[in-house]
Design a protein around this motif. Structure first.
Motif, short mmCIF file in Angstrom:
data_model
loop_
_atom_site.label_atom_id
_atom_site.label_comp_id
_atom_site.label_asym_id
_atom_site.label_seq_id
_atom_site.Cartn_x
_atom_site.Cartn_y
_atom_site.Cartn_z
N GLY A 111 60.03 37.27 43.27
CA GLY A 111 59.52 36.39 43.84
C GLY A 111 59.40 35.09 43.22
O GLY A 111 59.46 33.90 43.55
N ASN A 112 59.80 35.10 41.78
CA ASN A 112 59.71 33.91 40.79
C ASN A 112 61.08 33.30 40.52
O ASN A 112 61.10 32.36 39.71
CB ASN A 112 58.99 34.27 39.53
N ILE A 113 62.07 33.93 41.06
CA ILE A 113 63.47 33.57 40.94
C ILE A 113 64.02 33.07 42.29
O ILE A 113 64.32 33.94 43.26
CB ILE A 113 64.38 34.29 39.83
N VAL A 144 67.31 31.06 44.71
CA VAL A 144 68.77 30.60 44.38
C VAL A 144 69.00 30.06 45.58
O VAL A 144 68.98 30.09 46.98
CB VAL A 144 69.74 31.83 44.27
N ASN A 145 69.90 28.71 45.56
CA ASN A 145 70.14 27.82 46.75
C ASN A 145 71.61 28.45 47.13
O ASN A 145 72.48 28.48 46.43
CB ASN A 145 70.79 26.42 46.19
N PRO A 146 71.68 28.95 48.59
CA PRO A 146 72.78 29.86 48.87
C PRO A 146 74.03 28.87 49.10
O PRO A 146 75.13 29.34 48.96
CB PRO A 146 72.47 30.17 50.37
N GLU A 147 73.75 27.57 49.19
CA GLU A 147 75.04 26.80 49.19
C GLU A 147 75.65 26.43 47.84
O GLU A 147 76.83 26.35 47.74
CB GLU A 147 74.59 25.44 49.76
N ALA A 166 66.61 28.61 40.74
CA ALA A 166 65.43 28.04 40.18
C ALA A 166 64.58 28.99 39.66
O ALA A 166 64.34 30.22 40.26
CB ALA A 166 64.99 27.12 41.38
N ILE A 167 63.80 28.58 38.46
CA ILE A 167 62.81 29.61 38.14
C ILE A 167 61.41 29.04 38.28
O ILE A 167 61.09 27.82 37.96
CB ILE A 167 62.87 29.72 36.59
N LEU A 168 60.66 29.82 38.93
CA LEU A 168 59.19 29.27 39.56
C LEU A 168 58.10 30.00 38.63
O LEU A 168 58.07 31.09 38.07
CB LEU A 168 58.98 29.48 40.93
N ASP A 169 56.78 29.60 38.83
CA ASP A 169 55.52 30.27 38.51
C ASP A 169 55.66 30.35 36.94
O ASP A 169 55.97 31.45 36.31
CB ASP A 169 55.27 31.36 39.04
N TYR A 194 59.90 20.30 45.02
CA TYR A 194 60.29 21.32 45.81
C TYR A 194 61.67 21.62 45.69
O TYR A 194 62.46 20.75 45.76
CB TYR A 194 59.97 20.73 47.21
N VAL A 195 61.96 22.77 45.33
CA VAL A 195 63.34 23.13 45.26
C VAL A 195 63.75 24.26 46.25
O VAL A 195 63.21 24.98 46.61
CB VAL A 195 63.37 24.07 43.74
N LYS A 196 64.73 23.61 46.84
CA LYS A 196 65.47 24.44 48.05
C LYS A 196 66.13 25.67 47.40
O LYS A 196 66.91 25.74 46.65
CB LYS A 196 66.51 23.58 48.87
N GLY A 197 65.74 26.95 48.22
CA GLY A 197 66.41 28.16 47.81
C GLY A 197 65.74 29.27 48.46
O GLY A 197 64.65 29.15 49.17
#
Length: 663
Positions: free
Chosen positions: A391-393, A395-398, A403-406, A344-347
């Motif tokens: 929807g597949n990209i 970004v962590n706001p902090e 993160a690239i998904l799917d 799980y990647v926060k973003g």
């Protein structure tokens, strides 16, 4: 007793016909069709033989141990009709999808085959009826003007929408092909929406139990019943692993989705083939190729093992990257073709970035990071994520980590295609038609058919339209180039077409971050920086460079040592007159095999036609002879016609198989 004896004789003859017809039809004979053909043939010919001959000749029997002419005619008809029935089955058998093209075939029971065939034909008729009702055949025939384009776009969208299922998904994919279709088509196809209800939690638990062979709480300490997202292929849930307490995302394939997709994909390919035969417009756009490519991508998307492998591959590629980009880790021990467990990647999604007021990073820098990551994947490794919609990209706001998904869709480029793509970016940015021509010549299949002068002239006209503008319009530029390529009778490699589509999708995503970002200018900078770093590498990393050179030399030196001896041998052969350069069509095994098979079929065809001509001539001659020789002439003539029929039916069956076979 005589009835039983007769039935046994018919059974014996049927078995002989079964084996002989199988040998005459050829290899790869379907057993069910072969048995059914023999049963129908024996039943039909026996009934006709009894009704027309045996019934009127109650004393019918063989005389002096010699089989009568009527019996021979009955057996011969039985053999010929069984082959004709098999030809009929082969002709009307639906083309199923195989592993390479998406065409499907699988062993099923007779009842299941009949039921599936009925359902298949019913669904196919429904789709064709919808297409005709919406006037798609009329509009594709007259696709000439802008008004007709609008009508065709509406007809195509309505047909796909009413056909439902995989057809809507196909239309949604076509709506992203801005490099192929005009804005009129894109506008209409974007209206396609597919409402998907999420699976119930009971269904989710059942699927997980089937794949893990245990209860959910034995694998996860927490599993969110509410899905993060639901789509037509599967849905995603958050969870926590029981052993390591790591947060993960679980992607679950919908039950029966593979079967439903395979059935609809087969019909979609039939539809694409049909519309291509009806329209020059559809043929010029490669509508059939688009459908086949879509079928292949759907096959990959419904196998999570492929997606897991793609993620692992690109994660390894980006390990040495200095960019702040992350590919989620895959938990291979918990994943299979139906379940994908990943980190799980926060973003937040790129599309939700405007909702965050205080960002810890600059938008332009974020856009550059994403673009450089894709260029690094595509132009250096040749393997890259092929669906960069917002929807597949995330970004962590902090931290600004991307993160690239799917990874259901991944594109792979050869070294030549990577070089061509670099020149493509530089040619557009510099407005250099000659450089862009060099790029295109590396990216198309049939480069020997290029008319350089005409193509450079057409490219120059495109570049003039985008010269002296603040930002190059990506989708319009690539659409114009695709149009020129298509009208020139040329064709991009499928992987190159996908790569150019990725550029358009990526540009749309980047515009949501920073509307002023110029993807071609940044690609040029990236390419220049990469070339400079390659030149500095021997200085900055001398040890690694030396090791690489040693590896290359270790491979090269054995061959270098052989060169003087080979040159000496070549000179001696030239002096002796033994060197003859020879290349013909038979030097290639594939060509040789094709020509040999074609020649053998031609010979059989000629033999069959010859039997037919001679037999017809004998029949004609026998009409003028009144002696006993006429009987022998007739017998020989009928035998020749029988052999002619056997050969022609055999060739017809083989021709149908060759048309279906996709090498």
């Amino acid at each position: 007793m005589s009835t039983i004896s007769t039935l046994l004789q018919i059974l014996f003859v049927s078995i002989i016909i079964f084996f002989i017809s199988g040998r005459l039809i050829g290899s790869n004979v379907n057993l069910f069709r072969r048995v059914l053909s023999v049963i129908i043939s024996v039943s039909f010919t026996t009934f006709v033989f009894w009704y027309t001959f045996v019934r009127e000749n109650t004393q019918y029997h063989t005389e002096d141990g010699v089989v009568s002419v009527a019996t021979l005619l009955w057996i011969g008809s039985m053999l010929l009709i069984s082959m004709l029935i098999y030809l009929f089955f082969e002709l009307f058998d639906p083309i199923a999808l195989d592993e390479n093209t998406g065409r499907y075939s699988e062993k099923k029971t007779i009842f299941r085959k009949a039921l599936n065939y009925w359902r298949y034909q019913k669904r196919l008729r429904t789709v064709f009826k919808v297409a005709v009702t919406n006037g798609i055949t009329r509009t594709v025939k007259y696709a000439r003007s802008r008004d007709t384009d609008r009508q065709l776009a509406i007809a195509l969208r309505s047909t796909l929408e009413e056909s439902g299922g995989i057809f809507i998904k196909f239309g949604q994919v076509l709506s992203t092909r801005k490099e192929l279709f005009s804005p009129i088509f894109i506008e209409e196809l974007k209206k396609l929406q597919q409402k998907v209800s999420p699976m119930t939690f009971d269904e989710v638990k059942r699927i997980l139990k089937e794949n893990f062979s245990c209860e959910i709480d034995e694998v996860f300490s927490f599993f969110d019943e509410k899905p993060l997202a639901a789509a037509s292929i599967g849905q995603v849930h958050r969870a926590v692993l029981k052993n390591s307490h790591e947060e993960v995302v679980v992607k679950i394939l919908r039950p029966q989705v593979k079967t439903i997709m395979r059935e609809d994909l087969s019909i979609l390919l039939e539809f694409a083939d049909w519309i291509t035969t009806k329209s020059q417009w559809a043929e010029s756009f490669g509508f059939k190729s688009l459908a086949e490519g879509f079928a292949n991508s759907m096959k990959e998307e419904t196998d999570f093992e492929i997606e897991a492998r793609n993620m692992i591959q690109i994660r390894n590629i980006l390990k040495r990257s200095k960019l702040n980009v992350k590919i989620p880790q895959v938990y291979e021990e918990l994943s299979n073709e139906n379940i994908l467990v990943m980190e799980y990647v926060k973003g937040v999604s790129i599309s939700d970035l405007d909702k965050i007021e205080d960002l810890s990073f600059e938008r332009k820098e974020l856009a550059r990071t994403i673009v450089y990551s894709y260029l690094e994947q595509a132009l250096i490794s040749g393997i890259f994520h092929a669906d960069p919609h917002p929807g597949n990209i995330s970004v962590n706001p902090e931290t600004g980590e991307v993160a690239i998904l799917d990874f259901g869709a991944v594109c792979r480029l050869s070294g030549q295609q990577q070089e061509g793509l670099k020149l493509f970016f530089m040619g557009i940015q510099q407005g250099d038609s000659s450089l862009l021509y060099d790029a295109i010549s590396l990216l198309i299949k049939n480069k020997n058919e290029i008319n350089r002068q005409e193509l450079e002239q057409a490219i120059g006209q495109i570049l003039l339209k985008i010269t002296y503008v603040n930002k190059v319009p990506t989708d319009e530029t690539i659409y114009s180039i695709f149009t020129v390529i298509r009208e020139s009778g040329l064709q991009f490699y499928s992987s190159v077409s996908l790569a150019l589509r990725v550029i358009i999708t990526l540009d749309g995503t980047i515009n949501m971050i920073d509307p002023t970002f110029n993807i071609f200018e940044e690609a040029k900078k990236f390419t220049n920086d990469y070339m400079k770093s390659s030149l500095r590498k021997p200085i900055t990393e001398p040890i690694e460079t030396m090791e690489k050179m040693q590896e290359e030399l270790a491979i090269l030196i054995p061959n270098l040592r052989k060169i003087p001896r080979r040159i000496d041998q070549l000179i001696r052969k030239v002096e002796d007159g033994k060197v003859i350069l020879h290349h013909d069509i038979f030097s290639d095994k594939t060509n040789s095999k094709f020509v040999t098979q074609l020649f053998s079929k031609f010979v059989l065809l000629m033999v069959g036609i010859t039997f037919g001509i001679i037999s017809t001539a004998l029949l004609a001659i026998s009409q003028f002879i009144e002696t006993a020789y006429a009987i022998y002439l007739n017998t020989a003539a009928y035998l020749g016609l029988f052999l002619c029929s056997i050969l022609l039916v055999r060739l017809s069956i083989q021709a149908i198989r060759d048309m279906k076979r996709r090498d």
